[in-house]
Design a protein around this motif. Structure first.
Motif, PDB file in Angstrom:
ATOM      1  N   THR A 218      -0.707  -7.596   7.059  1.00 16.38           N
ATOM      2  CA  THR A 218       0.193  -8.039   8.418  1.00 16.38           C
ATOM      3  C   THR A 218       1.541  -7.235   8.363  1.00 16.38           C
ATOM      4  O   THR A 218       2.224  -7.193   9.526  1.00 16.38           O
ATOM      5  N   VAL A 219       1.665  -6.327   7.454  1.00 18.99           N
ATOM      6  CA  VAL A 219       2.716  -5.060   7.624  1.00 18.99           C
ATOM      7  C   VAL A 219       2.433  -4.136   8.731  1.00 18.99           C
ATOM      8  O   VAL A 219       1.330  -3.685   8.699  1.00 18.99           O
ATOM      9  N   PRO A 220       3.254  -4.012   9.628  1.00 18.29           N
ATOM     10  CA  PRO A 220       2.870  -2.712  10.521  1.00 18.29           C
ATOM     11  C   PRO A 220       2.612  -1.490   9.933  1.00 18.29           C
ATOM     12  O   PRO A 220       3.467  -1.087   9.319  1.00 18.29           O
ATOM     13  N   GLY A 221       1.351  -0.971  10.404  1.00 18.63           N
ATOM     14  CA  GLY A 221       1.006   0.227   9.779  1.00 18.63           C
ATOM     15  C   GLY A 221       0.214   0.410   8.813  1.00 18.63           C
ATOM     16  O   GLY A 221      -0.069   1.375   8.291  1.00 18.63           O
ATOM     17  N   VAL A 222      -0.029  -0.836   7.986  1.00 21.39           N
ATOM     18  CA  VAL A 222      -0.723  -0.801   7.046  1.00 21.39           C
ATOM     19  C   VAL A 222      -2.077  -1.580   7.203  1.00 21.39           C
ATOM     20  O   VAL A 222      -2.170  -2.672   7.755  1.00 21.39           O
ATOM     21  N   GLY A 223      -2.998  -0.799   6.846  1.00 20.55           N
ATOM     22  CA  GLY A 223      -4.520  -1.232   7.063  1.00 20.55           C
ATOM     23  C   GLY A 223      -5.153  -1.370   5.680  1.00 20.55           C
ATOM     24  O   GLY A 223      -4.630  -1.414   4.651  1.00 20.55           O
ATOM     25  N   ALA A 224      -6.660  -1.547   5.801  1.00 20.54           N
ATOM     26  CA  ALA A 224      -7.023  -2.086   4.604  1.00 20.54           C
ATOM     27  C   ALA A 224      -7.070  -0.833   3.675  1.00 20.54           C
ATOM     28  O   ALA A 224      -6.963  -1.162   2.335  1.00 20.54           O
ATOM     29  N   ILE A 225      -7.284   0.244   4.070  1.00 23.29           N
ATOM     30  CA  ILE A 225      -7.206   1.485   3.019  1.00 23.29           C
ATOM     31  C   ILE A 225      -5.901   1.324   2.283  1.00 23.29           C
ATOM     32  O   ILE A 225      -5.696   1.462   0.928  1.00 23.29           O
ATOM     33  N   VAL A 226      -4.767   1.403   3.029  1.00 22.27           N
ATOM     34  CA  VAL A 226      -3.433   1.432   2.450  1.00 22.27           C
ATOM     35  C   VAL A 226      -3.112   0.167   1.538  1.00 22.27           C
ATOM     36  O   VAL A 226      -2.576   0.325   0.562  1.00 22.27           O
ATOM     37  N   ALA A 227      -3.612  -0.798   2.282  1.00 22.78           N
ATOM     38  CA  ALA A 227      -3.294  -2.465   1.189  1.00 22.78           C
ATOM     39  C   ALA A 227      -4.050  -2.305  -0.097  1.00 22.78           C
ATOM     40  O   ALA A 227      -3.600  -2.318  -1.006  1.00 22.78           O
ATOM     41  N   LEU A 228      -5.547  -1.809  -0.104  1.00 20.78           N
ATOM     42  CA  LEU A 228      -6.295  -1.690  -1.198  1.00 20.78           C
ATOM     43  C   LEU A 228      -5.757  -0.452  -2.160  1.00 20.78           C
ATOM     44  O   LEU A 228      -5.810  -0.795  -3.433  1.00 20.78           O
ATOM     45  N   THR A 229      -5.475   0.449  -1.794  1.00 15.05           N
ATOM     46  CA  THR A 229      -4.803   1.616  -2.446  1.00 15.05           C
ATOM     47  C   THR A 229      -3.450   1.116  -3.276  1.00 15.05           C
ATOM     48  O   THR A 229      -3.447   1.263  -4.404  1.00 15.05           O
ATOM     49  N   TYR A 230      -2.601   0.176  -2.465  1.00 11.36           N
ATOM     50  CA  TYR A 230      -1.623  -0.236  -3.118  1.00 11.36           C
ATOM     51  C   TYR A 230      -1.876  -1.181  -4.306  1.00 11.36           C
ATOM     52  O   TYR A 230      -1.474  -1.522  -5.126  1.00 11.36           O
ATOM     53  N   ILE A 231      -2.919  -2.149  -3.793  1.00  9.44           N
ATOM     54  CA  ILE A 231      -3.010  -3.051  -4.988  1.00  9.44           C
ATOM     55  C   ILE A 231      -3.779  -2.553  -6.120  1.00  9.44           C
ATOM     56  O   ILE A 231      -3.535  -2.917  -7.029  1.00  9.44           O
ATOM     57  N   ALA A 232      -4.681  -1.519  -5.972  1.00  4.09           N
ATOM     58  CA  ALA A 232      -5.410  -0.418  -7.213  1.00  4.09           C
ATOM     59  C   ALA A 232      -4.016   0.033  -8.166  1.00  4.09           C
ATOM     60  O   ALA A 232      -4.198   0.138  -9.242  1.00  4.09           O
ATOM     61  N   ALA A 233      -3.159   0.371  -7.402  1.00  2.16           N
ATOM     62  CA  ALA A 233      -2.026   0.985  -8.189  1.00  2.16           C
ATOM     63  C   ALA A 233      -1.261   0.028  -8.740  1.00  2.16           C
ATOM     64  O   ALA A 233      -0.735   0.468 -10.047  1.00  2.16           O
ATOM     65  N   ILE A 234      -0.743  -1.135  -8.229  1.00  4.67           N
ATOM     66  CA  ILE A 234       0.190  -1.959  -8.708  1.00  4.67           C
ATOM     67  C   ILE A 234      -0.630  -2.985  -9.633  1.00  4.67           C
ATOM     68  O   ILE A 234      -0.295  -3.185 -10.919  1.00  4.67           O
ATOM     69  N   GLU A 235      -1.763  -3.319  -9.105  1.00  7.52           N
ATOM     70  CA  GLU A 235      -2.653  -4.137  -9.929  1.00  7.52           C
ATOM     71  C   GLU A 235      -2.325  -5.555 -10.489  1.00  7.52           C
ATOM     72  O   GLU A 235      -2.514  -6.728  -9.826  1.00  7.52           O
ATOM     73  N   ASP A 236      -1.053  -5.749 -11.075  1.00  9.40           N
ATOM     74  CA  ASP A 236      -0.295  -6.843 -11.601  1.00  9.40           C
ATOM     75  C   ASP A 236       1.079  -6.912 -11.019  1.00  9.40           C
ATOM     76  O   ASP A 236       1.847  -6.036 -11.810  1.00  9.40           O
TER      77      ASP A 236
END
Length: 349
Positions: A218-236
């Motif tokens: 829902t953040v402008p400019g953030v798509g599926a690739i950006v969101a999933l890459t961020y999730i994989a980096a932060i994880e917890d």
């Protein structure tokens, strides 16, 4: 008595050094770089280990996870950059000496522990890196074909990826030998496009099923690739007591040099997950230059660009987006464009 084991891992064998709490070497040796082999080697000593440490590397996450499952106590993954800095004074670098130094670092506590990602996160990361590899290789093939045709005075010009092969075949109708050669590259190009489509579908399926990913998108400019890459980096997200600490993890904070009367800030550190940092830069660029809808976050970036230029504003906005996304993840909220109750208005990068 406390005991510590340092593991210097290579693809084939792992050098192991065990020391006690006084720094005396108890045993040294090598074992195959397999969790069972290392666990068996350590178990033969029949001593209670306080810490068993290895540096970050290609096999580190897998070895650490498997050894924990096998019951090896005190397994920690050590920051390789931090360990390398501690061993720079060593004049004779060998695997045995590296294992000795790692064991002594574990004994003294002078090391930086690294979070070991779960298997599911590594699977997600493998999917994303595989997609990136295909995108890069498709671009390489297209550039090779463009360069080859320039030798014959043929300029492809702008062309969509899906119609690229058809465009090349039309332009090489009068060059049968060249067309025959390039047809092999076009065949590989088509196969890679088909594989990329399949991977994109996998990404979209995961994004639809991942509740956190949908909220971050829902953040402008953030798509599926950006969101999933961020999730994989932060994880917890619970690993961070403050959301603004995420910027430091991803290497988006300025370097600091303070000594005596000298006190200056440099460029960003560029440490941590380079893929997540790159994706956040892209999201910031899209928010600044392509997103038309107004938000507090975009207004902040546009104002900063007016003062310090687009390049610095993009870096700062990328760090701000990372902080806001973490806050949204923790709070379970979606992005709000207005200032009232907006995490982007309160979070500090």
């Amino acid at each position: 008595m406390r005991y510590y084991a340092g593991l210097d891992v290579s693809m084939a064998e792992t050098s192991i050094c065990v020391v006690n709490e006084e720094g005396t070497i108890l045993r040294e040796g090598k074992a195959l770089s397999e969790p069972e082999a290392i666990a068996t080697w350590l178990a033969e000593l029949h001593v209670p280990f306080t810490r068993v440490g290895l540096e970050t590397g290609a096999l580190a996450g897998w070895l650490a996870e498997e050894m924990i499952e096998l019951g090896v106590p005190g397994v920690v993954c050590m920051d390789a950059r931090h360990a390398r800095a501690a061993m720079t004074a060593m004049t004779h670098k060998t695997d045995r000496n590296d294992a000795r130094d790692l064991a002594q670092m574990l004994r003294t506590g002078w090391f930086r522990e690294v979070h070991v990602k779960t298997r599911s996160t590594m699977e997600l990361r493998t999917l994303l890196t595989s997609r990136k590899t295909l995108v890069l290789k498709i671009g390489d093939i297209e550039n090779q074909i463009r360069g080859s045709l320039c030798l014959f005075g043929i300029k492809i010009g702008s062309s969509k990826r899906r119609t690229f092969a058809e465009r090349v075949r039309d332009l090489t109708q009068n060059l049968p030998r060249v067309a025959m050669i390039l047809e092999e590259l076009l065949t590989a190009h088509a196969a890679m496009l088909h594989s990329l489509d399949r991977i994109n579908r996998m990404v979209l399926v995961i994004a639809r099923e991942h509740e956190v990913c949908r909220r971050l998108m829902t953040v402008p400019g953030v798509g599926a690739i950006v969101a999933l890459t961020y999730i994989a980096a932060i994880e917890d997200p619970a690993r961070f007591s403050k959301s603004r600490s995420v910027g430091a993890l991803l290497g988006m904070v300025p370097r600091k040099h303070q000594s005596g009367e000298v006190d200056r800030n440099g460029r960003i550190t560029k440490t941590g997950d380079s893929e997540a940092r790159s994706m956040l830069f892209e999201a910031a660029h899209v928010m600044l230059h392509r997103v038309k809808s107004w938000s507090v976050l975009r207004a902040w970036g546009v104002k900063l660009a007016g003062r310090q230029g687009n390049k610095r504003a993009t870096v700062a906005l990328a760090r701000k987006i990372a902080v806001v996304m973490h806050r949204m993840w923790v709070d379970g909220t979606t992005f709000r464009f207005s200032a009232a109750g907006n995490p982007s208005a309160s979070a500090r990068a």
